[in-house]
Design a protein around this motif. Structure first.
Motif, PDB file in Angstrom:
ATOM      1  N   GLY A  44       0.909  -1.142   0.188  1.00 50.34           N
ATOM      2  CA  GLY A  44       0.032  -0.130   0.062  1.00 50.34           C
ATOM      3  C   GLY A  44       0.743   1.347   0.119  1.00 50.34           C
ATOM      4  O   GLY A  44       2.060   1.315   0.419  1.00 50.34           O
ATOM      5  N   GLY A  45       0.121   2.352  -0.666  1.00 52.11           N
ATOM      6  CA  GLY A  45       0.997   3.640  -0.428  1.00 52.11           C
ATOM      7  C   GLY A  45       0.188   4.399   0.545  1.00 52.11           C
ATOM      8  O   GLY A  45       0.019   3.930   1.848  1.00 52.11           O
ATOM      9  N   THR A  46       0.081   5.871   0.358  1.00 56.86           N
ATOM     10  CA  THR A  46      -0.547   6.570   1.324  1.00 56.86           C
ATOM     11  C   THR A  46      -1.929   6.201   1.877  1.00 56.86           C
ATOM     12  O   THR A  46      -2.263   6.206   2.782  1.00 56.86           O
ATOM     13  CB  THR A  46      -0.380   8.109   0.793  1.00 56.86           C
ATOM     14  OG1 THR A  46      -1.371   8.059  -0.729  1.00 56.86           O
ATOM     15  CG2 THR A  46       0.800   8.450   0.513  1.00 56.86           C
ATOM     16  N   ASP A  47      -2.479   5.663   0.658  1.00 55.95           N
ATOM     17  CA  ASP A  47      -3.874   4.935   1.165  1.00 55.95           C
ATOM     18  C   ASP A  47      -3.849   3.450   0.837  1.00 55.95           C
ATOM     19  O   ASP A  47      -3.579   2.887   0.067  1.00 55.95           O
ATOM     20  CB  ASP A  47      -4.963   5.384  -0.013  1.00 55.95           C
ATOM     21  CG  ASP A  47      -6.372   4.956   0.433  1.00 55.95           C
ATOM     22  OD1 ASP A  47      -6.607   4.150   1.428  1.00 55.95           O
ATOM     23  OD2 ASP A  47      -7.123   5.386  -0.459  1.00 55.95           O
ATOM     24  N   PRO A  48      -3.947   2.783   2.214  1.00 56.31           N
ATOM     25  CA  PRO A  48      -3.631   1.021   2.361  1.00 56.31           C
ATOM     26  C   PRO A  48      -4.479   0.386   1.261  1.00 56.31           C
ATOM     27  O   PRO A  48      -4.237  -0.392   0.657  1.00 56.31           O
ATOM     28  CB  PRO A  48      -3.751   1.232   3.737  1.00 56.31           C
ATOM     29  CG  PRO A  48      -3.483   2.234   4.385  1.00 56.31           C
ATOM     30  CD  PRO A  48      -4.008   3.288   3.499  1.00 56.31           C
ATOM     31  N   ARG A  49      -5.637   0.863   1.085  1.00 59.64           N
ATOM     32  CA  ARG A  49      -6.707   0.386   0.137  1.00 59.64           C
ATOM     33  C   ARG A  49      -6.753   0.918  -1.017  1.00 59.64           C
ATOM     34  O   ARG A  49      -7.873   0.604  -1.942  1.00 59.64           O
ATOM     35  CB  ARG A  49      -8.096   0.341   1.085  1.00 59.64           C
ATOM     36  CG  ARG A  49      -8.040  -0.502   2.425  1.00 59.64           C
ATOM     37  CD  ARG A  49      -9.468  -0.833   2.626  1.00 59.64           C
ATOM     38  NE  ARG A  49      -9.117  -1.658   4.096  1.00 59.64           N
ATOM     39  CZ  ARG A  49      -9.022  -3.028   3.802  1.00 59.64           C
ATOM     40  NH1 ARG A  49      -9.289  -3.719   2.675  1.00 59.64           N
ATOM     41  NH2 ARG A  49      -8.892  -3.800   4.695  1.00 59.64           N
ATOM     42  N   GLY A  50      -5.914   1.987  -1.353  1.00 61.12           N
ATOM     43  CA  GLY A  50      -5.828   2.598  -2.778  1.00 61.12           C
ATOM     44  C   GLY A  50      -4.876   1.516  -3.666  1.00 61.12           C
ATOM     45  O   GLY A  50      -4.680   0.455  -3.483  1.00 61.12           O
ATOM     46  N   GLU A  51      -4.387   2.412  -4.662  1.00 66.72           N
ATOM     47  CA  GLU A  51      -3.658   1.675  -5.541  1.00 66.72           C
ATOM     48  C   GLU A  51      -2.141   0.926  -5.023  1.00 66.72           C
ATOM     49  O   GLU A  51      -1.564   2.121  -4.240  1.00 66.72           O
ATOM     50  CB  GLU A  51      -3.185   2.449  -6.720  1.00 66.72           C
ATOM     51  CG  GLU A  51      -4.521   2.508  -7.844  1.00 66.72           C
ATOM     52  CD  GLU A  51      -4.688   1.286  -8.582  1.00 66.72           C
ATOM     53  OE1 GLU A  51      -3.846   0.474  -8.830  1.00 66.72           O
ATOM     54  OE2 GLU A  51      -5.916   0.952  -8.630  1.00 66.72           O
ATOM     55  N   PRO A  52      -1.690   0.013  -4.982  1.00 69.30           N
ATOM     56  CA  PRO A  52      -0.334  -0.554  -4.402  1.00 69.30           C
ATOM     57  C   PRO A  52       0.828   0.338  -5.393  1.00 69.30           C
ATOM     58  O   PRO A  52       0.556   0.897  -6.450  1.00 69.30           O
ATOM     59  CB  PRO A  52      -0.331  -1.746  -5.036  1.00 69.30           C
ATOM     60  CG  PRO A  52      -1.934  -2.409  -5.365  1.00 69.30           C
ATOM     61  CD  PRO A  52      -2.445  -1.197  -5.814  1.00 69.30           C
ATOM     62  N   GLU A  53       1.795   0.627  -4.334  1.00 70.57           N
ATOM     63  CA  GLU A  53       2.839   1.289  -4.917  1.00 70.57           C
ATOM     64  C   GLU A  53       4.048   0.527  -4.563  1.00 70.57           C
ATOM     65  O   GLU A  53       4.243   0.263  -3.524  1.00 70.57           O
ATOM     66  CB  GLU A  53       2.991   2.872  -4.221  1.00 70.57           C
ATOM     67  CG  GLU A  53       1.434   3.563  -4.414  1.00 70.57           C
ATOM     68  CD  GLU A  53       1.745   5.116  -3.665  1.00 70.57           C
ATOM     69  OE1 GLU A  53       2.881   5.352  -3.245  1.00 70.57           O
ATOM     70  OE2 GLU A  53       0.773   5.625  -3.559  1.00 70.57           O
ATOM     71  N   LEU A  54       5.110   0.583  -5.701  1.00 70.68           N
ATOM     72  CA  LEU A  54       6.456   0.068  -5.536  1.00 70.68           C
ATOM     73  C   LEU A  54       7.211   1.127  -4.816  1.00 70.68           C
ATOM     74  O   LEU A  54       7.347   2.419  -5.303  1.00 70.68           O
ATOM     75  CB  LEU A  54       6.854  -0.317  -6.959  1.00 70.68           C
ATOM     76  CG  LEU A  54       6.673  -1.686  -7.437  1.00 70.68           C
ATOM     77  CD1 LEU A  54       7.206  -1.750  -9.047  1.00 70.68           C
ATOM     78  CD2 LEU A  54       6.803  -2.787  -6.740  1.00 70.68           C
ATOM     79  N   ARG A  55       7.533   1.081  -3.559  1.00 72.43           N
ATOM     80  CA  ARG A  55       8.325   1.904  -2.797  1.00 72.43           C
ATOM     81  C   ARG A  55       9.618   1.553  -2.409  1.00 72.43           C
ATOM     82  O   ARG A  55       9.798   0.545  -1.854  1.00 72.43           O
ATOM     83  CB  ARG A  55       7.299   2.659  -1.660  1.00 72.43           C
ATOM     84  CG  ARG A  55       5.973   3.148  -2.016  1.00 72.43           C
ATOM     85  CD  ARG A  55       5.399   3.301  -0.954  1.00 72.43           C
ATOM     86  NE  ARG A  55       4.792   2.203  -0.419  1.00 72.43           N
ATOM     87  CZ  ARG A  55       4.793   1.770   1.017  1.00 72.43           C
ATOM     88  NH1 ARG A  55       5.649   2.780   1.792  1.00 72.43           N
ATOM     89  NH2 ARG A  55       4.658   0.725   1.731  1.00 72.43           N
ATOM     90  N   SER A  56      10.621   2.443  -2.657  1.00 74.03           N
ATOM     91  CA  SER A  56      11.891   1.825  -2.210  1.00 74.03           C
ATOM     92  C   SER A  56      12.016   1.701  -0.641  1.00 74.03           C
ATOM     93  O   SER A  56      12.685   0.971  -0.336  1.00 74.03           O
ATOM     94  CB  SER A  56      12.954   3.093  -2.782  1.00 74.03           C
ATOM     95  OG  SER A  56      12.909   3.077  -4.019  1.00 74.03           O
ATOM     96  N   PRO A  57      11.211   2.542   0.022  1.00 81.16           N
ATOM     97  CA  PRO A  57      11.476   2.535   1.669  1.00 81.16           C
ATOM     98  C   PRO A  57      10.912   1.149   2.008  1.00 81.16           C
ATOM     99  O   PRO A  57      11.554   0.357   2.749  1.00 81.16           O
ATOM    100  CB  PRO A  57      10.630   3.526   2.283  1.00 81.16           C
ATOM    101  CG  PRO A  57      10.619   4.571   1.280  1.00 81.16           C
ATOM    102  CD  PRO A  57      10.520   4.072  -0.282  1.00 81.16           C
ATOM    103  N   ALA A  58      10.075   0.526   1.180  1.00 81.33           N
ATOM    104  CA  ALA A  58       9.588  -0.954   1.558  1.00 81.33           C
ATOM    105  C   ALA A  58      10.602  -1.817   1.541  1.00 81.33           C
ATOM    106  O   ALA A  58      10.876  -2.768   2.217  1.00 81.33           O
ATOM    107  CB  ALA A  58       8.305  -1.306   0.829  1.00 81.33           C
ATOM    108  N   PHE A  59      11.424  -1.799   0.318  1.00 84.29           N
ATOM    109  CA  PHE A  59      12.671  -2.852  -0.102  1.00 84.29           C
ATOM    110  C   PHE A  59      13.583  -2.482   1.302  1.00 84.29           C
ATOM    111  O   PHE A  59      14.336  -3.508   1.556  1.00 84.29           O
ATOM    112  CB  PHE A  59      13.062  -2.420  -1.317  1.00 84.29           C
ATOM    113  CG  PHE A  59      12.128  -3.282  -2.659  1.00 84.29           C
ATOM    114  CD1 PHE A  59      12.640  -4.570  -2.841  1.00 84.29           C
ATOM    115  CD2 PHE A  59      10.821  -2.846  -2.840  1.00 84.29           C
ATOM    116  CE1 PHE A  59      11.910  -5.190  -3.553  1.00 84.29           C
ATOM    117  CE2 PHE A  59      10.363  -3.341  -3.659  1.00 84.29           C
ATOM    118  CZ  PHE A  59      10.814  -4.682  -4.221  1.00 84.29           C
TER     119      PHE A  59
END
Length: 394
Positions: free
Chosen positions: A20-35
């Motif tokens: 999830g991005g800023t909206d957990p139930r919105g569009e998924p986001e590939l985010r560097s911080p998660a990696f």
């Protein structure tokens, strides 16, 4: 200025990636911080299995802190397609019974009118790029690459990553890697579960031996205070069903069914927790322990018999305890799928912690070992243990 050294790997999603991005139930986001967070976790597990608890200093040198910048840059490139949560109900499922897929991904479904979580679809590809800053030690890129190897072979990313979601595999070997210290092959080369167990063991030994040399550790030591990749505190298996799983969905369904059936109405927890919830006397207060709590907290119980009762078990001081069991799905070279189970046998809860339950009296001690999880893994039709104890021989 010296050229920036970098490692680039093509990655494919094996199972839905709930990131999830800023909206957990919105569009998924590939985010560097998660990696970055996942790489820190797996690096800490690798280093902790070699040097024990003294990993904070080296970790800060590589990945940085709030006061000090990182020596590596992590970037993710790509725009993979997404999909809404899709419930799975195979033929023959009882009306009130959850499928194995839905059992593992239960919290991704929509509740009380809310939509389910969206995910990056299985089979989508993107690139993970890791760069070492000019002037950083030659080993900086190796450390990040080793953590990425562990993530791609033992772990997962995003929500429900410990329950097979967010499983990733490498589609290529690292590009533009100028690294004198070898890393194991990033791609899976095994065509059977037994071969994969051997492959994982060899890769772990190479990483542990290289880590010991880099950190100049002559006598590896470890501790069970946190998750570490050491044979005294970690067990790893490759698991499969009676018949080969030909799709990722079959693998998730198969793993979920085994877990669902293993845990459902399991004694003595089923009766003990019911008495704990409904008991009115001191003798019916807290049970000796709740064995299923070892799978992670909080742990909900619901009884549909009359009268209906329910409660949630958690620590008296610690409401949550992440599951010590990581489950993922991997694709073999012959196109079939298997699971990988990683059990970190670290300290489950602080020594003075107790379990409590909503609407129940008293407190119970937590489980004192991980035997129930080991029994669960052994219940699969096929199971091959990964051996990496030889890393410490000699």
């Amino acid at each position: 200025m010296a050229a920036i050294r970098r490692l680039v790997v093509d990655v494919e999603t094996v199972t839905p990636l709930f990131l999830g991005g800023t909206d957990p139930r919105g569009e998924p986001e590939l985010r560097s911080p998660a990696f970055r967070g996942a790489l820190r976790y797996w690096w800490r597990a690798l280093a902790g299995g070699v040097v024990g608890t003294d990993v904070a200093g080296p970790e800060a040198e590589i990945f940085g802190t709030t006061e000090k910048g990182s020596r590596v840059i992590i970037r993710v490139h790509g725009a993979p397609a997404t999909q809404p949560f899709q419930s799975h109900r195979p033929p023959g499922l009882q009306p009130r019974q959850s499928s194995g897929h839905d059992y593992l991904y239960w919290s991704m479904r929509g509740f009380r009118g809310e939509p389910g979580r969206k995910s990056i679809r299985p089979g989508e590809r993107f690139k993970v790029e890791i760069r070492a800053w000019p002037g950083a030690p030659d080993t900086s890129l190796w450390h990040a690459g080793a953590a990425l190897w562990l993530l791609l072979h033992l772990g997962g990313l995003g929500s429900r990553a410990r329950r097979t979601a967010g499983s990733l595999i490498a589609c290529s070997e690292p590009q533009e890697l100028n690294q004198p210290i070898p890393l194991p092959s990033f791609g899976v080369e095994a065509s059977t579960g037994a071969d994969l167990a051997k492959e994982l063991g060899e890769g772990l030994c190479l990483l542990r031996e290289s880590m010991a040399r880099i950190l100049e550790v002559r006598q590896p030591t470890t501790t069970g205070q946190f998750d570490v990749l050491h044979p005294d505190f970690c067990r790893i298996w490759v698991i499969a069903g009676r018949r080969p799983w030909k799709r990722w969905l079959e693998a998730v369904e198969g793993i979920g069914q085994v877990m669902r059936d293993f845990r459902n109405r399991r004694l003595p927890d089923y009766q003990n927790v019911r008495r704990w919830l409904t008991g009115k006397s001191k003798s019916e207060a807290a049970p000796p322990t709740v064995e299923r709590a070892v799978f992670g907290l909080p742990l909900p119980f619901r009884y549909n018999s009359h009268p209906r009762v329910s409660g949630v078990i958690q620590g008296a001081q610690h409401k949550r305890r992440a599951s010590p069991l990581h489950l993922r799905v991997t694709r073999l070279t012959n196109g079939t799928f298997v699971g990988v189970a990683v059990l970190f046998k670290s300290q489950f809860l602080p020594s003075n912690e107790r379990l409590k339950i909503t609407r129940g009296k008293g407190k119970a001690p937590p489980p004192d070992d991980y035997g129930l999880i080991e029994e669960f893994v052994a219940s699969f039709a096929n199971c091959w243990e990964v051996s990496f104890s030889r890393c410490d021989e000699g």
